[in-house]
Design a protein around this motif. Structure first.
Motif, PDB file in Angstrom:
ATOM      1  N   ALA A 211     -18.588  13.168  21.577  1.00  0.00           N
ATOM      2  CA  ALA A 211     -19.771  13.054  22.439  1.00  0.00           C
ATOM      3  C   ALA A 211     -20.011  11.610  22.840  1.00  0.00           C
ATOM      4  O   ALA A 211     -19.460  10.676  22.242  1.00  0.00           O
ATOM      5  CB  ALA A 211     -20.995  13.603  21.702  1.00  0.00           C
ATOM      6  N   SER A 212     -20.857  11.443  23.860  1.00  0.00           N
ATOM      7  CA  SER A 212     -21.252  10.105  24.289  1.00  0.00           C
ATOM      8  C   SER A 212     -22.612  10.188  24.975  1.00  0.00           C
ATOM      9  O   SER A 212     -22.901  11.143  25.695  1.00  0.00           O
ATOM     10  CB  SER A 212     -20.215   9.520  25.253  1.00  0.00           C
TER      11      SER A 212
ATOM     12  N   ILE B  83     -19.015   3.668  31.216  1.00  0.00           N
ATOM     13  CA  ILE B  83     -19.097   4.859  30.371  1.00  0.00           C
ATOM     14  C   ILE B  83     -17.789   5.027  29.592  1.00  0.00           C
ATOM     15  O   ILE B  83     -16.762   4.455  29.960  1.00  0.00           O
ATOM     16  CB  ILE B  83     -19.399   6.131  31.201  1.00  0.00           C
TER      17      ILE B  83
ATOM     18  N   ILE C 185     -21.964  15.416  26.601  1.00  0.00           N
ATOM     19  CA  ILE C 185     -22.436  14.148  27.165  1.00  0.00           C
ATOM     20  C   ILE C 185     -23.912  14.266  27.535  1.00  0.00           C
ATOM     21  O   ILE C 185     -24.452  15.367  27.639  1.00  0.00           O
ATOM     22  CB  ILE C 185     -21.619  13.738  28.416  1.00  0.00           C
TER      23      ILE C 185
ATOM     24  N   TYR D 138     -24.900  11.427  32.968  1.00  0.00           N
ATOM     25  CA  TYR D 138     -24.096  10.452  32.228  1.00  0.00           C
ATOM     26  C   TYR D 138     -23.285   9.545  33.159  1.00  0.00           C
ATOM     27  O   TYR D 138     -23.260   8.323  32.996  1.00  0.00           O
ATOM     28  CB  TYR D 138     -23.178  11.220  31.276  1.00  0.00           C
TER      29      TYR D 138
ATOM     30  N   TYR E 197     -18.278  17.435  35.278  1.00  0.00           N
ATOM     31  CA  TYR E 197     -17.976  17.594  33.856  1.00  0.00           C
ATOM     32  C   TYR E 197     -18.053  19.064  33.433  1.00  0.00           C
ATOM     33  O   TYR E 197     -17.190  19.560  32.699  1.00  0.00           O
ATOM     34  CB  TYR E 197     -18.946  16.767  33.011  1.00  0.00           C
TER      35      TYR E 197
ATOM     36  N   GLN F 105     -18.701   5.111  22.469  1.00  0.00           N
ATOM     37  CA  GLN F 105     -19.634   4.313  23.264  1.00  0.00           C
ATOM     38  C   GLN F 105     -18.974   3.020  23.728  1.00  0.00           C
ATOM     39  O   GLN F 105     -17.839   2.734  23.359  1.00  0.00           O
ATOM     40  CB  GLN F 105     -20.870   3.966  22.419  1.00  0.00           C
TER      41      GLN F 105
ATOM     42  N   SER G 118     -12.112   4.151  29.017  1.00  0.00           N
ATOM     43  CA  SER G 118     -12.075   5.524  28.500  1.00  0.00           C
ATOM     44  C   SER G 118     -10.652   5.928  28.100  1.00  0.00           C
ATOM     45  O   SER G 118     -10.455   6.658  27.123  1.00  0.00           O
ATOM     46  CB  SER G 118     -12.654   6.510  29.523  1.00  0.00           C
TER      47      SER G 118
END
Length: 361
Positions: A4-5, A16, A35, A39, A50, A72, A328
């Motif tokens: 998760a973020s 992100i 998320i 986000y 997403y 993060q 990412s």
């Protein structure tokens, strides 16, 4: 397992840690993803983008309560940190030197904290190297920003009315950011000089078309990890003399010199700036850590003796889409190495140098 973020503080950080492209890769690994709402909206990634990939969108409390792995950019806010529970795993760039107390408190809760700026400089870790991917972009953008504030042309231009000479650029620090700054400035037609305490940088600088300013009889100030270390007083004096003379003919200075975990070294001092040409520009990428240039202030343009001195807290906010894409991918490669796909669990194998070096105990 669920990764998760949540959103960073948008006033400080626009990057992100999970893009839609990388969400596909996590799904292929067998991970569930959650998320925060909106986000990636500020980067053009809609919640629907997403959701189409099977990503869940939720609120922060729900996200932090159900996640096994949280990825993060920086350390979570105090409110979000208080919602974490035992045996969760945090992955990001957490600056353990300045966040020591918060990280110690998290460790007491048996939360696994992996800070990726601690990655070893080994071949296997290159695809996870956030410092290199982000510094590359920062070096490029620093040149663009400084050139846009320089009120003369950069390349040499020959016209019927006369010739405009090429701008002279000095890059201080020839690490990843510095080398990209050299390459970018050279491509745009500038004459480029560079200096670094690491003698090994000379060949890299010259391969990009830069001229390396070397100090006679200097020692190689490079750690075994490939980072710069603090110079001796004698070296600093020789460096100052060489810089003071060079800066008299330089139009643009790009400062990139950093020492991990310490205040940035002060390299461009007040008397040097006084002798620079009016209209010159200094762009200080080290601003957030105190700056390589005297008078540098974060997120301000300071003018001294006609010289513009610029520094930003986070230049990557101006390249947040590209920076997020690379970051990412780095994080995904790290998580892939950490995740035991067969047994569907985190495998903290301390015999793996990558895991051992990045785990904050």
């Amino acid at each position: 397992m669920r990764i998760a973020s949540v959103l960073e503080n948008q006033n400080i950080e626009k990057r992100i840690a999970i893009t839609p492209e990388i969400a596909k890769k996590y799904k292929a690994l067998g991970l569930e993803i959650t998320i925060a709402e909106k986000y990636g909206e500020h980067l053009g990634f809609k919640d629907s983008d997403y959701k189409e990939l099977g990503v869940e969108v939720s609120n922060n409390n729900e996200i932090l309560n159900t996640a096994d792995i949280i990825v993060q950019l920086g350390l979570l806010s105090d409110e979000n940190l208080s919602n974490l529970k035992e045996n969760q795993t945090l992955v990001g760039a957490f600056n353990p030197y300045t966040n020591k107390e918060k990280i110690e408190n998290l460790s007491k809760k048996n939360i696994n904290i992996f800070s990726l700026e601690m990655l070893p400089r080994i071949t296997r870790a290159q695809s996870m190297d956030i410092l290199s991917s982000q510094a590359n972009l920062a070096g490029y953008k620093a040149v663009i920003e400084s050139f846009s504030n320089f009120e003369k042309a950069i390349p040499m231009m020959m016209t019927a009315a006369g010739t405009i000479p090429a701008a002279k650029v000095l890059v201080v620090g020839a690490g990843v950011a510095g080398l990209q700054a050299i390459a970018t400035a050279k491509r745009m037609g500038a004459i480029v000089f560079a200096t670094d305490v690491r003698i090994t940088s000379k060949e890299q600088v010259e391969s990009l078309g830069g001229k390396f300013l070397s100090i006679e009889g200097s020692e190689n100030l490079e750690t075994e990890s490939g980072y710069a270390k603090e110079a001796s007083d004698e070296f600093k004096k020789k460096q100052e003399d060489l810089l003071a003379e060079t800066l008299k003919k330089i139009d643009i200075v790009i400062c990139t010199a950093l020492i991990p975990g310490k205040k940035a070294p002060l390299i461009i001092k007040g008397p040097m700036i006084e002798n620079m040409q009016s209209g010159s520009v200094i762009y200080d990428l080290a601003a957030a850590q105190g700056g390589n240039s005297e008078f540098t202030e974060v997120d301000k343009i300071i003018i001294k003796n006609g010289v513009k001195i610029m520094g930003e807290k986070n230049i990557l906010n101006k390249l947040s889409v590209s920076a997020s894409n690379l970051y990412s991918k780095n994080v995904f490669n790290f998580v892939s190495n950490l995740y035991d796909k067969e047994n569907k669990k985190i495998n903290i194998n301390l015999e793996d140098e990558i895991i051992e070096k990045t785990l904050i105990k």
